[in-house]
Design an enzyme around this catalytic site. Structure first.
Site, PDB file in Angstrom:
ATOM      1  N   ALA A 193      -0.710   7.302   2.013  1.00  0.00           N
ATOM      2  CA  ALA A 193      -0.051   8.213   2.947  1.00  0.00           C
ATOM      3  C   ALA A 193       0.788   7.453   3.969  1.00  0.00           C
ATOM      4  O   ALA A 193       1.975   7.722   4.170  1.00  0.00           O
ATOM      5  CB  ALA A 193      -1.101   9.067   3.652  1.00  0.00           C
ATOM      6  N   MET A 194       0.167   6.476   4.607  1.00  0.00           N
ATOM      7  CA  MET A 194       0.875   5.782   5.693  1.00  0.00           C
ATOM      8  C   MET A 194       1.967   4.872   5.169  1.00  0.00           C
ATOM      9  O   MET A 194       3.070   4.823   5.726  1.00  0.00           O
ATOM     10  CB  MET A 194      -0.135   5.009   6.542  1.00  0.00           C
ATOM     11  CG  MET A 194       0.417   4.570   7.859  1.00  0.00           C
ATOM     12  SD  MET A 194       1.069   6.010   8.757  1.00  0.00           S
ATOM     13  CE  MET A 194       2.286   5.218   9.780  1.00  0.00           C
TER      14      MET A 194
ATOM     15  N   LYS B  44      -6.109   0.173   9.902  1.00  0.00           N
ATOM     16  CA  LYS B  44      -6.955   0.262  11.091  1.00  0.00           C
ATOM     17  C   LYS B  44      -8.404   0.075  10.696  1.00  0.00           C
ATOM     18  O   LYS B  44      -8.839   0.663   9.702  1.00  0.00           O
ATOM     19  CB  LYS B  44      -6.814   1.642  11.735  1.00  0.00           C
ATOM     20  CG  LYS B  44      -5.421   1.913  12.223  1.00  0.00           C
ATOM     21  CD  LYS B  44      -5.253   3.335  12.704  1.00  0.00           C
ATOM     22  CE  LYS B  44      -3.860   3.502  13.263  1.00  0.00           C
ATOM     23  NZ  LYS B  44      -3.563   4.873  13.657  1.00  0.00           N
TER      24      LYS B  44
ATOM     25  N   LYS C 100     -11.063   5.335  17.884  1.00  0.00           N
ATOM     26  CA  LYS C 100     -10.711   6.751  18.015  1.00  0.00           C
ATOM     27  C   LYS C 100     -11.228   7.559  16.810  1.00  0.00           C
ATOM     28  O   LYS C 100     -11.485   8.754  16.940  1.00  0.00           O
ATOM     29  CB  LYS C 100      -9.204   6.933  18.254  1.00  0.00           C
ATOM     30  CG  LYS C 100      -8.340   6.503  17.086  1.00  0.00           C
ATOM     31  CD  LYS C 100      -7.853   7.684  16.318  1.00  0.00           C
ATOM     32  CE  LYS C 100      -7.287   7.434  14.968  1.00  0.00           C
ATOM     33  NZ  LYS C 100      -7.146   6.303  14.218  1.00  0.00           N
TER      34      LYS C 100
ATOM     35  N   GLY D  34       0.845  -1.193   0.000  1.00  0.00           N
ATOM     36  CA  GLY D  34       0.000   0.000   0.000  1.00  0.00           C
ATOM     37  C   GLY D  34       0.876   1.236   0.000  1.00  0.00           C
ATOM     38  O   GLY D  34       1.619   1.480   0.958  1.00  0.00           O
ATOM     39  N   ALA D  35       0.826   2.002  -1.119  1.00  0.00           N
ATOM     40  CA  ALA D  35       1.702   3.172  -1.253  1.00  0.00           C
ATOM     41  C   ALA D  35       0.943   4.466  -0.993  1.00  0.00           C
ATOM     42  O   ALA D  35       1.209   5.495  -1.604  1.00  0.00           O
ATOM     43  CB  ALA D  35       2.341   3.173  -2.643  1.00  0.00           C
TER      44      ALA D  35
ATOM     45  N   ARG E  70      -9.989  14.003   8.604  1.00  0.00           N
ATOM     46  CA  ARG E  70     -11.321  13.976   7.997  1.00  0.00           C
ATOM     47  C   ARG E  70     -12.443  13.724   8.999  1.00  0.00           C
ATOM     48  O   ARG E  70     -13.523  14.293   8.877  1.00  0.00           O
ATOM     49  CB  ARG E  70     -11.358  12.885   6.938  1.00  0.00           C
ATOM     50  CG  ARG E  70     -10.325  13.117   5.859  1.00  0.00           C
ATOM     51  CD  ARG E  70     -10.090  11.870   5.068  1.00  0.00           C
ATOM     52  NE  ARG E  70      -9.028  12.076   4.101  1.00  0.00           N
ATOM     53  CZ  ARG E  70      -8.651  11.205   3.187  1.00  0.00           C
ATOM     54  NH1 ARG E  70      -9.272  10.041   3.110  1.00  0.00           N
ATOM     55  NH2 ARG E  70      -7.694  11.462   2.352  1.00  0.00           N
ATOM     56  N   ASN E  71     -12.191  12.891  10.015  1.00  0.00           N
ATOM     57  CA  ASN E  71     -13.248  12.601  10.995  1.00  0.00           C
ATOM     58  C   ASN E  71     -13.589  13.862  11.778  1.00  0.00           C
ATOM     59  O   ASN E  71     -14.751  14.173  12.026  1.00  0.00           O
ATOM     60  CB  ASN E  71     -12.784  11.493  11.952  1.00  0.00           C
ATOM     61  CG  ASN E  71     -12.574  10.199  11.219  1.00  0.00           C
ATOM     62  OD1 ASN E  71     -13.531   9.587  10.737  1.00  0.00           O
ATOM     63  ND2 ASN E  71     -11.327   9.784  11.081  1.00  0.00           N
TER      64      ASN E  71
HETATM   65  N1  LIG Z   1      -2.690   8.672   7.351  1.00  0.00           N
HETATM   66  C1  LIG Z   1      -2.288   8.422   8.580  1.00  0.00           C
HETATM   67  O1  LIG Z   1      -1.780   9.311   9.255  1.00  0.00           O
HETATM   68  C2  LIG Z   1      -2.431   7.034   9.169  1.00  0.00           C
HETATM   69  C3  LIG Z   1      -1.764   6.792  10.347  1.00  0.00           C
HETATM   70  C4  LIG Z   1      -1.833   5.542  10.898  1.00  0.00           C
HETATM   71  C5  LIG Z   1      -2.592   4.575  10.270  1.00  0.00           C
HETATM   72  N2  LIG Z   1      -3.286   4.837   9.147  1.00  0.00           N
HETATM   73  C6  LIG Z   1      -4.093   3.760   8.551  1.00  0.00           C
HETATM   74  O2  LIG Z   1      -3.401   3.245   7.423  1.00  0.00           O
HETATM   75  C7  LIG Z   1      -4.373   2.779   6.470  1.00  0.00           C
HETATM   76  C8  LIG Z   1      -4.100   3.471   5.145  1.00  0.00           C
HETATM   77  O3  LIG Z   1      -4.303   4.846   5.347  1.00  0.00           O
HETATM   78  P1  LIG Z   1      -3.649   5.955   4.440  1.00  0.00           P
HETATM   79  O4  LIG Z   1      -3.698   7.211   5.196  1.00  0.00           O
HETATM   80  O5  LIG Z   1      -2.349   5.457   3.894  1.00  0.00           O
HETATM   81  O6  LIG Z   1      -4.725   6.024   3.258  1.00  0.00           O
HETATM   82  P2  LIG Z   1      -4.535   6.390   1.729  1.00  0.00           P
HETATM   83  O7  LIG Z   1      -5.897   6.672   1.223  1.00  0.00           O
HETATM   84  O8  LIG Z   1      -3.462   7.396   1.512  1.00  0.00           O
HETATM   85  O9  LIG Z   1      -4.014   5.008   1.090  1.00  0.00           O
HETATM   86  C9  LIG Z   1      -4.849   3.888   1.101  1.00  0.00           C
HETATM   87  C10 LIG Z   1      -4.098   2.670   0.626  1.00  0.00           C
HETATM   88  O10 LIG Z   1      -5.018   1.570   0.639  1.00  0.00           O
HETATM   89  C11 LIG Z   1      -5.201   1.088  -0.681  1.00  0.00           C
HETATM   90  N3  LIG Z   1      -6.614   0.755  -0.868  1.00  0.00           N
HETATM   91  C12 LIG Z   1      -7.686   1.576  -0.694  1.00  0.00           C
HETATM   92  N4  LIG Z   1      -8.827   0.905  -0.968  1.00  0.00           N
HETATM   93  C13 LIG Z   1      -8.453  -0.338  -1.317  1.00  0.00           C
HETATM   94  C14 LIG Z   1      -9.174  -1.498  -1.717  1.00  0.00           C
HETATM   95  N5  LIG Z   1     -10.506  -1.504  -1.789  1.00  0.00           N
HETATM   96  N6  LIG Z   1      -8.487  -2.613  -2.009  1.00  0.00           N
HETATM   97  C15 LIG Z   1      -7.128  -2.630  -1.908  1.00  0.00           C
HETATM   98  N7  LIG Z   1      -6.394  -1.575  -1.537  1.00  0.00           N
HETATM   99  C16 LIG Z   1      -7.047  -0.445  -1.238  1.00  0.00           C
HETATM  100  C17 LIG Z   1      -4.761   2.196  -1.607  1.00  0.00           C
HETATM  101  O11 LIG Z   1      -4.370   1.668  -2.853  1.00  0.00           O
HETATM  102  C18 LIG Z   1      -3.597   2.789  -0.814  1.00  0.00           C
HETATM  103  O12 LIG Z   1      -2.454   2.009  -0.976  1.00  0.00           O
HETATM  104  C19 LIG Z   1      -5.761   3.131   7.033  1.00  0.00           C
HETATM  105  O13 LIG Z   1      -6.324   1.981   7.638  1.00  0.00           O
HETATM  106  C20 LIG Z   1      -5.450   4.200   8.073  1.00  0.00           C
HETATM  107  O14 LIG Z   1      -6.377   4.231   9.121  1.00  0.00           O
HETATM  108  C21 LIG Z   1      -3.191   6.056   8.564  1.00  0.00           C
END
Ligand SMILES: NC(=O)c1ccc[n+]([C@@H]2O[C@H](COP(=O)([O-])OP(=O)(O)OC[C@H]3O[C@@H](n4cnc5c(N)ncnc54)[C@H](O)[C@@H]3O)[C@@H](O)[C@H]2O)c1
EC number: 1.1.1.94
Length: 348
Positions: free
Chosen positions: A11-12, A108, A199, A8-9, A266-267
């Site tokens: 944000a996180m 999460k 949360k 998964g590329a 966003r929440n």
């Molecule tokens: N952004 C943050 O600060 C942060 C911090 C800690 C944890 N997280 C958690 O990490 C996870 C990813 O968050 P993010 O911020 O990277 O989101 P993001 O939207 O930037 O990236 C989402 C990732 O999930 C993949 N994805 C989305 N829908 C999909 C699907 N239906 N099938 C397969 N892959 C799918 C996307 O291709 C991408 O790689 C979430 O569960 C988020 O709660 C985020």
């Protein structure tokens, strides 16, 4: 050099590359079929579109078709896709995961199985592996107050690794630590995993309290603080009902992550809209129009069902969860009244 593959590329996934590169890992970042534009930007040397921070130097990028190459010989796999994608990506990567020494999890959320039973993500992943007859390594749940952009930028960050085997969480907490990315270790996987999606639900309530100031012209900080207190209590109670340690919710995974989620994101923004007077439905439609997914909205419904299924004995002790659910369902009562009833102390 130990090898790590992040699935998964977004944000996180991209953000966690920075400490891992700085801690000396060989880092591979695999983009799903939804991530080509994100990898395009990184390959062109532009900032990552989700964090606005350039990807750490030295990260190897893999397109969705190259999953096996990305996983080949990896010591650790990190699941970093949105919760809805976790089952599919787990199935796709199962062979590589089974050969690794650990599966880390930054995703999460709650995950319903085919019978409608709501599971926490580690349980969902283990169920998928079991159904396929595959043995997987220990899971390390990663949580805490970590904004992906700050992590990507190398700003000081505290996080927590939770694995049922404390030696495993300690080992990786040591191996991924840098001067600015500092990691607590716990054996309370359940506690960490409960706080992570809850949360998001409670951050909506904190946003509502903030929005009341915009809507009424008068601050509602007292109500917000009482809401924060109740949120932490509920995360701790729910965790305990499922065998977690009470204190996990009072640490980085609960209080810490709730604080950071309630500040921005966003929440919170969605909650602010409701607090200043938009209906829950209109506010959500506007967020969707702006392509802002509000994870706390589905999480509120899933959490409510999860409690009914897995912790019905404490259902009445989670009034804030019920209040958010009621507000999102479009209750005709004022949000101040609903929140106040949920979080202000009752007559002793
Ligand atoms: N952004 C943050 O600060 C942060 C911090 C800690 C944890 N997280 C958690 O990490 C996870 C990813 O968050 P993010 O911020 O990277 O989101 P993001 O939207 O930037 O990236 C989402 C990732 O999930 C993949 N994805 C989305 N829908 C999909 C699907 N239906 N099938 C397969 N892959 C799918 C996307 O291709 C991408 O790689 C979430 O569960 C988020 O709660 C985020």
């Amino acid at each position: 050099m130990a090898k790590i593959t992040i699935l998964g590329a977004g944000a996180m996934g991209s953000g966690i590359c920075t400490p891992l590169i700085n801690a000396g890992w060989e880092v591979r970042l695999w983009g799903t079929w939804l991530d080509d534009h994100l990898l395009d930007a990184c390959e062109a040397g532009k900032p990552h579109p989700r964090t606005n921070v350039p990807l750490a130097k030295g990260v190897k990028l893999y397109r969705s078709a190259d999953l096996n190459k990305a996983l080949d010989g990896s010591d650790v796999v990190v699941m970093s896709v949105a919760s809805g994608g976790v089952p599919k990506v787990t199935e796709m990567a199962l062979e590589g995961i089974s050969k690794a020494k650990a599966l880390w999890l930054t995703s999460k959320g709650f995950c319903p199985d085919e019978n409608g039973k709501i599971q926490l993500l580690p349980e969902a992943i283990r169920t998928i592996a079991k159904q396929k007859g595959v043995t997987i390594p220990p899971i390390v749940a990663i949580a805490g107050p970590v904004k992906a952009n700050e992590c990507a930028e190398g700003k000081p960050t505290a996080t927590i690794f939770g694995c049922k085997d404390l030696d495993v969480s300690r080992k990786y907490a040591r191996e991924a630590r840098t001067e600015v990315y500092c990691i607590e270790a716990t054996d309370d996987e359940t506690g960490v995993e409960i706080c992570a999606p809850m949360k998001n639900v409670y951050a909506i309530a904190l946003g509502i309290a903030d929005g009341l100031e915009e809507g009424t012209g008068f601050p509602h900080h007292n109500l917000k603080a009482a809401t924060f207190n109740q949120a932490v209590k509920e995360m701790s109670l729910l965790g305990q009902a499922l065998g977690a340690k009470p204190e996990t919710a009072y640490g980085l995974a609960g209080v810490g992550d709730l604080e950071v989620t309630g500040l921005s994101g966003r929440n919170k923004v969605y909650g602010v809209r409701i607090g200043r007077g938009e209906t829950a439905k209109d506010a959500l439609a506007e967020m969707e129009r702006l392509e802002q997914t509000v994870e706390g909205v589905p999480a509120a419904g899933l959490a409510t069902t999860f409690v009914e299924q897995s912790a019905p004995q404490i259902k009445d002790q989670l009034p804030l969860l019920r209040a958010v659910h009621e507000i999102l369902a479009g209750s005709s009562l004022s949000v101040v009244k609903i929140l106040s009833e949920a979080v202000l102390p009752k007559m002793p």
